[in-house]
Scaffold this motif. Sequence first.
Motif, PDB file in Angstrom:
ATOM      1  N   GLY A  35       0.725  -1.036  -0.370  1.00 14.06           N
ATOM      2  CA  GLY A  35      -0.192   0.419   0.197  1.00 14.06           C
ATOM      3  C   GLY A  35       0.848   1.087   0.546  1.00 14.06           C
ATOM      4  O   GLY A  35       2.013   1.094   0.533  1.00 14.06           O
ATOM      5  N   GLY A  71      -1.390  -5.188  -5.388  1.00 11.99           N
ATOM      6  CA  GLY A  71      -0.937  -4.966  -4.652  1.00 11.99           C
ATOM      7  C   GLY A  71       0.049  -5.838  -4.192  1.00 11.99           C
ATOM      8  O   GLY A  71       1.122  -6.291  -3.767  1.00 11.99           O
ATOM      9  N   LYS A  85     -11.483   1.279  -7.932  1.00 12.57           N
ATOM     10  CA  LYS A  85     -10.561   0.120  -8.155  1.00 12.57           C
ATOM     11  C   LYS A  85     -11.229   0.045  -9.629  1.00 12.57           C
ATOM     12  O   LYS A  85     -12.073  -0.432 -10.052  1.00 12.57           O
ATOM     13  CB  LYS A  85     -10.666  -0.671  -6.956  1.00 12.57           C
ATOM     14  CG  LYS A  85      -9.878   0.495  -5.701  1.00 12.57           C
ATOM     15  CD  LYS A  85      -9.273  -0.726  -4.989  1.00 12.57           C
ATOM     16  CE  LYS A  85      -8.932   0.043  -3.746  1.00 12.57           C
ATOM     17  NZ  LYS A  85      -8.140   1.250  -4.007  1.00 12.57           N
ATOM     18  N   PRO A 143      -5.922  -9.819   4.619  1.00 12.43           N
ATOM     19  CA  PRO A 143      -6.127  -8.520   4.514  1.00 12.43           C
ATOM     20  C   PRO A 143      -6.274  -8.148   6.682  1.00 12.43           C
ATOM     21  O   PRO A 143      -6.038  -9.243   6.930  1.00 12.43           O
ATOM     22  CB  PRO A 143      -7.988  -9.265   4.143  1.00 12.43           C
ATOM     23  CG  PRO A 143      -8.520  -9.833   4.714  1.00 12.43           C
ATOM     24  CD  PRO A 143      -6.731 -10.726   4.682  1.00 12.43           C
ATOM     25  N   ASP A 181       1.721   0.812  -3.970  1.00 10.04           N
ATOM     26  CA  ASP A 181       0.878   0.343  -5.010  1.00 10.04           C
ATOM     27  C   ASP A 181       2.245   1.129  -6.630  1.00 10.04           C
ATOM     28  O   ASP A 181       2.382   1.747  -6.597  1.00 10.04           O
ATOM     29  CB  ASP A 181      -0.162   0.814  -5.125  1.00 10.04           C
ATOM     30  CG  ASP A 181      -0.474  -0.405  -4.111  1.00 10.04           C
ATOM     31  OD1 ASP A 181      -0.465  -0.795  -3.682  1.00 10.04           O
ATOM     32  OD2 ASP A 181      -1.876   0.864  -4.063  1.00 10.04           O
ATOM     33  N   PRO A 196      -6.712  -5.007  -4.254  1.00 10.14           N
ATOM     34  CA  PRO A 196      -5.451  -5.816  -3.936  1.00 10.14           C
ATOM     35  C   PRO A 196      -5.019  -6.821  -4.384  1.00 10.14           C
ATOM     36  O   PRO A 196      -3.536  -6.515  -3.807  1.00 10.14           O
ATOM     37  CB  PRO A 196      -6.737  -6.420  -2.721  1.00 10.14           C
ATOM     38  CG  PRO A 196      -8.252  -6.382  -3.423  1.00 10.14           C
ATOM     39  CD  PRO A 196      -8.126  -5.012  -3.962  1.00 10.14           C
TER      40      PRO A 196
END
Length: 176
Positions: free
Chosen positions: A35, A52, A134, A69, A42, A49
Motif C-alpha cells: 500500500g 498490491g 478501483k 487482509p 502500489d 488488492p
Amino acid sequence: MGENKAKLMRGGVDMLSFSKQLLADTGIQEIVVSGNDYQVPDLIADAGPVAGIYSVLQHYRPAAILALPVDLPLMTPAALKQLKTKGELSQKACFFQGHNIPLYLPNNTYVELFMSQAFIKNKAAPGSANPGKKSGPSFKALLNQVPHTCVVPDNPQILFNTNTPQQWQQAKARFK
C-alpha cells in the motif's frame, strides 16, 4: 467503513499489528505490508488488492505469498497454518471455501502469466475510465486463471469480515 481498518483496535493492538502477529505465529518470517503508506507502494494506482500482490511480487520475488487482509479480527494462526500447508503441499493457490482471501499464492508460471496479462500488457492506466473507482482484476479473476484448491475451515467464524461499523461492533462483541 469510514476509517482505516488497519488502525481499528483489537484488544489494545491495532488490526495491522494483530494481522502481522497472526502471520508471525503462522511461521512467516518476512512480513511485508503493501500500500502507498507502507513498505511496498502500489505500482499501479487504484487497481485494488490484486495489484498490491503484484507490487509485492515485483519488489521481492518471493516463492509464495500468504495474503491476509486487516479486516479479519477472528482469524487464528492455526487456520492460516492449515491454509499455508495445503498450498505448499499442492503448489496451488489455496483459499478458504467461500472466501478468496486469505490466500496462499505460489509465485509460479500461472501467476506470472496472469499478472503479466493483467498489469504489464494492459498498462493503460487503471482507474482512468472511472476515476476514484478501483479497476484492477479481482481475486475471482486471478483464481479463474491459476490452479487452486479450497480448504473448508474448521471454524467458519474465523472468516467474519468487518467492512462496516456494524460488523466491527459485532466482531468486538465476539473477541471481548
